[in-house]
Design a protein around this motif. Sequence first.
Motif, PDB file in Angstrom:
ATOM      1  N   ALA A 243      -9.507  27.626 -30.083  1.00 16.69           N
ATOM      2  CA  ALA A 243      -8.190  28.173 -29.745  1.00 16.69           C
ATOM      3  C   ALA A 243      -7.966  29.477 -30.486  1.00 16.69           C
ATOM      4  CB  ALA A 243      -7.090  27.164 -30.091  1.00 16.69           C
TER       5      ALA A 243
ATOM      6  N   HIS B  30     -11.817  22.329 -31.737  1.00 15.19           N
ATOM      7  CA  HIS B  30     -10.762  22.691 -30.790  1.00 15.19           C
ATOM      8  C   HIS B  30      -9.825  23.743 -31.362  1.00 15.19           C
ATOM      9  CE1 HIS B  30     -12.117  19.097 -28.619  1.00 15.19           C
ATOM     10  NE2 HIS B  30     -11.557  19.645 -27.577  1.00 15.19           N
ATOM     11  N   THR B  31      -9.406  23.571 -32.592  1.00  9.26           N
ATOM     12  CA  THR B  31      -8.514  24.574 -33.179  1.00  9.26           C
ATOM     13  C   THR B  31      -9.265  25.893 -33.398  1.00  9.26           C
ATOM     14  OG1 THR B  31      -8.994  23.776 -35.403  1.00  9.26           O
ATOM     15  CG2 THR B  31      -7.074  22.865 -34.304  1.00  9.26           C
TER      16      THR B  31
ATOM     17  N   ALA C 251     -10.164  27.870 -18.900  1.00  8.03           N
ATOM     18  CA  ALA C 251      -9.671  26.847 -19.814  1.00  8.03           C
ATOM     19  C   ALA C 251     -10.638  25.665 -19.864  1.00  8.03           C
ATOM     20  CB  ALA C 251      -8.283  26.385 -19.382  1.00  8.03           C
ATOM     21  N   ALA C 252     -11.169  25.296 -18.709  1.00  8.71           N
ATOM     22  CA  ALA C 252     -12.119  24.180 -18.660  1.00  8.71           C
ATOM     23  C   ALA C 252     -13.392  24.516 -19.427  1.00  8.71           C
ATOM     24  CB  ALA C 252     -12.438  23.843 -17.207  1.00  8.71           C
TER      25      ALA C 252
ATOM     26  N   GLU D 106     -10.189  19.967 -15.562  1.00  8.55           N
ATOM     27  CA  GLU D 106      -9.955  21.400 -15.402  1.00  8.55           C
ATOM     28  C   GLU D 106      -8.464  21.691 -15.269  1.00  8.55           C
ATOM     29  OE1 GLU D 106     -12.610  22.904 -12.522  1.00  8.55           O
ATOM     30  OE2 GLU D 106     -11.906  24.957 -12.669  1.00  8.55           O
TER      31      GLU D 106
ATOM     32  N   ALA E 152     -12.829  24.057 -23.005  1.00 11.77           N
ATOM     33  CA  ALA E 152     -12.835  22.653 -23.424  1.00 11.77           C
ATOM     34  C   ALA E 152     -14.262  22.143 -23.589  1.00 11.77           C
ATOM     35  CB  ALA E 152     -12.083  21.812 -22.389  1.00 11.77           C
ATOM     36  N   TYR E 153     -15.131  22.500 -22.626  1.00 13.51           N
ATOM     37  CA  TYR E 153     -16.528  22.060 -22.737  1.00 13.51           C
ATOM     38  C   TYR E 153     -17.187  22.683 -23.963  1.00 13.51           C
ATOM     39  CZ  TYR E 153     -16.868  19.595 -18.309  1.00 13.51           C
ATOM     40  OH  TYR E 153     -16.717  18.672 -17.304  1.00 13.51           O
TER      41      TYR E 153
ATOM     42  N   LEU F 194      -8.752  20.534 -43.319  1.00 17.97           N
ATOM     43  CA  LEU F 194      -9.668  21.606 -42.939  1.00 17.97           C
ATOM     44  C   LEU F 194      -9.430  22.872 -43.749  1.00 17.97           C
ATOM     45  CD1 LEU F 194      -9.766  21.310 -39.047  1.00 17.97           C
ATOM     46  CD2 LEU F 194     -11.608  20.854 -40.648  1.00 17.97           C
TER      47      LEU F 194
ATOM     48  N   GLY G  44     -14.212  17.312 -34.159  1.00 17.50           N
ATOM     49  CA  GLY G  44     -13.498  17.585 -32.922  1.00 17.50           C
ATOM     50  C   GLY G  44     -12.268  18.452 -33.159  1.00 17.50           C
ATOM     51  N   LEU G  45     -11.544  18.123 -34.189  1.00 20.16           N
ATOM     52  CA  LEU G  45     -10.322  18.874 -34.495  1.00 20.16           C
ATOM     53  C   LEU G  45     -10.640  20.315 -34.868  1.00 20.16           C
ATOM     54  CD1 LEU G  45      -7.339  18.414 -34.595  1.00 20.16           C
ATOM     55  CD2 LEU G  45      -7.548  17.796 -37.003  1.00 20.16           C
ATOM     56  N   ALA G  46     -11.636  20.495 -35.728  1.00 20.86           N
ATOM     57  CA  ALA G  46     -12.009  21.845 -36.148  1.00 20.86           C
ATOM     58  C   ALA G  46     -12.511  22.653 -34.961  1.00 20.86           C
ATOM     59  CB  ALA G  46     -13.072  21.779 -37.236  1.00 20.86           C
TER      60      ALA G  46
ATOM     61  N   GLU H 259     -16.229  21.006 -27.147  1.00 18.32           N
ATOM     62  CA  GLU H 259     -16.934  19.746 -27.396  1.00 18.32           C
ATOM     63  C   GLU H 259     -18.361  19.998 -27.876  1.00 18.32           C
ATOM     64  OE1 GLU H 259     -16.527  17.280 -23.956  1.00 18.32           O
ATOM     65  OE2 GLU H 259     -14.343  17.488 -23.999  1.00 18.32           O
TER      66      GLU H 259
ATOM     67  N   ARG I 283      -8.191  31.446 -14.575  1.00 19.59           N
ATOM     68  CA  ARG I 283      -7.717  30.968 -15.880  1.00 19.59           C
ATOM     69  C   ARG I 283      -7.993  29.481 -16.018  1.00 19.59           C
ATOM     70  NH1 ARG I 283      -2.135  33.581 -17.846  1.00 19.59           N
ATOM     71  NH2 ARG I 283      -2.568  32.014 -19.432  1.00 19.59           N
ATOM     72  N   GLU I 284      -7.814  28.784 -14.910  1.00 21.06           N
ATOM     73  CA  GLU I 284      -8.057  27.344 -14.921  1.00 21.06           C
ATOM     74  C   GLU I 284      -9.514  27.062 -15.281  1.00 21.06           C
ATOM     75  OE1 GLU I 284      -6.435  25.647 -11.444  1.00 21.06           O
ATOM     76  OE2 GLU I 284      -7.031  23.602 -11.945  1.00 21.06           O
ATOM     77  N   ARG I 285     -10.426  27.742 -14.622  1.00 23.92           N
ATOM     78  CA  ARG I 285     -11.841  27.540 -14.906  1.00 23.92           C
ATOM     79  C   ARG I 285     -12.169  27.949 -16.340  1.00 23.92           C
ATOM     80  NH1 ARG I 285     -16.080  26.846 -11.653  1.00 23.92           N
ATOM     81  NH2 ARG I 285     -14.552  25.429 -10.755  1.00 23.92           N
TER      82      ARG I 285
END
Lengths: 196, 196
Positions: free
Chosen positions: A152, A148-149, A119-120, B116, A123-124, B183, A144-146, A127, A115-117
């Motif tokens: 998610a 990431h959300t 999640a990382a 991470e 994130a990449y 947005l 950036g905001l759009a 971006e 899960r940790e990997r």
Amino acid sequence: MPRSGAGARRRLQQAALELYRERGFDRTTTAEIAARAGVNERTFFRHFPDKREVLFDGEADLRAALMQEVADAPDGLQPLDVLLHAFRKAGRVLEENRPFSEPRLELIAKTPALRERDAAKGAYLSEALAEALRRRDVSDQLAGLAAHTGWATFHHAAQAWIDDPAQSLDAHLLQAFDDLRILFATVPATRARSES
Amino acid sequence: MPRSGAGARRRLQQAALELYRERGFDRTTTAEIAARAGVNERTFFRHFPDKREVLFDGEADLRAALMQEVADAPDGLQPLDVLLHAFRKAGRVLEENRPFSEPRLELIAKTPALRERDAAKGAYLSEALAEALRRRDVSDQLAGLAAHTGWATFHHAAQAWIDDPAQSLDAHLLQAFDDLRILFATVPATRARSES
DNA sequence: CTACTTAGCGCCAGTGACTGACATTCAGGG
DNA sequence: CCCTGAATGTCAGTCACTGGCGCTAAGTAG
């Protein structure tokens, strides 16, 4: 090329997925994975930088595909609609590879280290999506905001798909982005849903 | 209790932050951290489960505080406003501990292994926030979605604060949640921003 | 003041992830 | 048939992390 080349790589991924599901990620050694794949332990680390990455091989392709879809999306769409467009196309790949992607996502969900990997990676990817949005007409802040959300929301939909495979991933995706808009309705829409 | 107890723990955190910033995370061994803190290497692992966790000690407190704020938020607020309310309160802690939290966030941002862990912490926190929202009048579906997008927005604001410390974290937070609403504006608001 | 309890700690041996260096093998081009 | 190079095997070594055991000092009861 000698013996197998890319063949060993595929066998390593298959062996790792099997062993992680049989004994659990923690109780599986890289030597065991290599043994089942018929290669040396050192070869494992020539193909994958670490024990986790063996399950995240398609990430580079997924990122490239998503960025391409963002670039190719029709003009005039709002940022989040651009992302939804890209996610729906990428989602098809997940649904077509279901026999591989479903046990994989299930395993990741139950293994903290994975899960940790995951999640990382998210994130990449976020971006990268932000960068793709900036190459369209989206400002730095909103991109950036759009991204990431939006990611998610995609991740949320993918998890819902695993928990409830009755509906298609695409349906979950549309549902999630619809729900996202409800969150911004002027009148608190949560009441209407919980009153039932 | 013997000698120091919690003293050693604080010294270990301080030593780790210093060494990670001086030599980089990868080129720092746990033995070096322990040596600078004046304890045995084994003691390091008695206080922290691994080399990364030493920088994420406050997470449990942050989670508890955020969940409490969500529970205590005034009635009638939309889910995302509840979260904004909680984030603003939690943000105060970050701003007050700025001499510690700023180099820490800077280090995390530049170290893949720490990013991470940070991403994983965010995922866990998001789920906790979703649970807190469910204890209010938010439906199951919307709770998870609101929590994840809300956290993404908070994280986005925190990063903007690191990149641009001229403005307060609170200002960045309000800005991010305002942008979030842009947005979803009917007319693509991205044009207006990028025209300038 | 003394004996007992207990929480931290040091020490030691061991596992397993991961790396660098070097030798080896097999495919294909000349 | 040799020769070059990519993929692999082999070996030694570092380092994160763990279990076990004994020690020491701080509190606690008598």
